[in-house]
Design an enzyme around this catalytic site. Structure first.
Site, PDB file in Angstrom:
ATOM      1  N   SER A 151       0.866  -1.167   0.000  1.00 48.19           N
ATOM      2  CA  SER A 151       0.000   0.000   0.000  1.00 48.19           C
ATOM      3  C   SER A 151       0.907   1.222   0.000  1.00 48.19           C
ATOM      4  CB  SER A 151      -0.916  -0.071   1.227  1.00 48.19           C
ATOM      5  OG  SER A 151      -1.641   1.096   1.406  1.00 48.19           O
ATOM      6  N   TYR A 203      -4.449   8.244  -7.124  1.00 47.09           N
ATOM      7  CA  TYR A 203      -3.489   7.236  -6.641  1.00 47.09           C
ATOM      8  C   TYR A 203      -3.850   6.842  -5.203  1.00 47.09           C
ATOM      9  CZ  TYR A 203       0.927   5.360  -4.801  1.00 47.09           C
ATOM     10  OH  TYR A 203       1.878   4.572  -4.180  1.00 47.09           O
ATOM     11  N   LYS A 248      -5.051   3.140  -3.217  1.00 46.16           N
ATOM     12  CA  LYS A 248      -4.395   2.541  -2.043  1.00 46.16           C
ATOM     13  C   LYS A 248      -5.358   2.477  -0.856  1.00 46.16           C
ATOM     14  CE  LYS A 248      -0.263   1.959  -3.950  1.00 46.16           C
ATOM     15  NZ  LYS A 248       0.311   0.624  -4.187  1.00 46.16           N
TER      16      LYS A 248
END
Ligand SMILES: NC(=O)c1ccc[n+]([C@@H]2O[C@H](COP(=O)([O-])OP(=O)(O)OC[C@H]3O[C@@H](n4cnc5c(N)ncnc54)[C@H](OP(=O)(O)O)[C@@H]3O)[C@@H](O)[C@H]2O)c1
Length: 290
Positions: free
Chosen positions: A136, A150, A154
């Site tokens: 992660s 982005y 995660k």
């Protein structure tokens, strides 16, 4: 060889994936190392012909995901550790990033990891053992201007891992999210895809963050070799954590986030608690789906 573990590592061509592949081979474990261009692993195959299988895998291709799992089982008959590592960063303000770039970002960072996890789980359940390491990020806990998409991939990975950890714990399977800060891999260079449609109004917010991240390329404080040593320590631990932050920037960023969430929760607590039906005194479920 008898007690050696079998690793399946997505994205072994560079950065964390390459360092981890080298480290596990060095300690005598076996590895199914995947890459979009498996010839990038030829040197490792030459050095450790019996301990590594290099497999072609674009994580966005579901057929290749299934084929990689089959090949791993054919080569080594088991899988002990899956490392969902492959990923890149699509950067730009939320309004700037194209629909297509958002989809590609989720396909690689989130659905790639999810599909591989679901493909490996039947084997881990049958073995009643295994460990899934999801690479992660600090960005899986703290969201940053200029990297919202982005970060969303995660955060999604973190959510799935938290639920999965509860589902598979009784089956002997462990799940850990690795949350690195800035590490000196190819990430801030070739693995950053910048939006092609910048909007001047965001130059002072997301634009500034993107520029400072690009400037950091090659100067990141984190050493990827030390990061993979920490990942191996997690896998060898009797009681591995659900989350492991890596680097001072990750520890500080997550601490600040937790402190500010706690302070905001306290500041608004009376409003939060003012929403119950009058006269309702029923218990509060400790876990809910809302
Ligand atoms: N470095 C950091 O500061 C940092 C911090 C937090 C989190 N992370 C995470 O760490 C992970 C690894 O990144 P890294 O830092 O090691 O950067 P890296 O050196 O650029 O490595 C990225 C890896 O992902 C692979 N990849 C990207 N898209 C792929 C796809 N569609 N199919 C298969 N492989 C794909 C790349 O393969 P190719 O060679 O084929 O492109 C490469 O092996 C990523 O998930 C990243 O989000 C990195």
């Amino acid at each position: 060889m008898a007690n050696s573990k079998v690793w399946l590592i997505r994205g072994s061509s560079s950065g964390f994936g390459r360092s981890l592949t080298e480290a596990v081979l060095k300690k005598g474990d076996r590895v199914v190392a995947t890459a979009r261009k498996p010839e990038q692993l030829d040197d490792l195959v030459k050095q450790h012909p019996d301990a590594i299988a290099a497999v072609r895998l674009d994580v966005t291709n579901p057929q290749e995901v299934q084929a990689a799992v089959k090949l791993a089982l054919n080569a080594f008959a088991r899988i002990d550790i899956l490392v969902n590592n492959a990923g890149y960063g699509a950067v730009g303000a939320i309004e700037e990033v194209s629909d297509e770039d958002i989809k590609r970002q989720f396909d690689t960072n989130f659905f790639g990891a999810l599909n591989m996890t679901r493909a490996v789980l039947p084997t881990l359940r049958e073995q009643r053992s295994g460990h899934i390491l999801n690479i992660s990020s600090l960005a899986g806990v703290v969201s940053f201007s200029g990297a919202g998409i982005y970060c969303a991939t995660k955060f999604a990975l973190e959510a799935v891992s938290e639920a999965l950890a509860q589902e598979v714990k009784p089956l002997g399977i462990k799940v850990t999210n690795i949350e690195p800060g800035s590490f000196r891999t190819d990430f801030n260079g070739r693995s950053i895809v910048t939006s092609a449609h910048p909007i001047a109004d965001y130059a002072g917010t997301s634009g500034r963050v993107i520029e400072s991240n690009q400037a950091m390329d090659g100067n990141q404080p984190g050493d990827p070799v030390k990061a993979v040593t920490a990942m191996i320590q997690v896998v060898e631990s009797e009681s591995p954590p659900l989350r492991l932050a890596l680097g001072e920037d990750a520890v500080n960023g997550i601490t600040q986030k937790l402190d500010s969430m706690k302070a905001e929760l306290e500041a608004w607590k009376s409003v939060s608690l003012s929403t119950r039906f009058e006269g309702e005194t029923g218990g509060v479920a400790s876990q809910s789906t809302t």
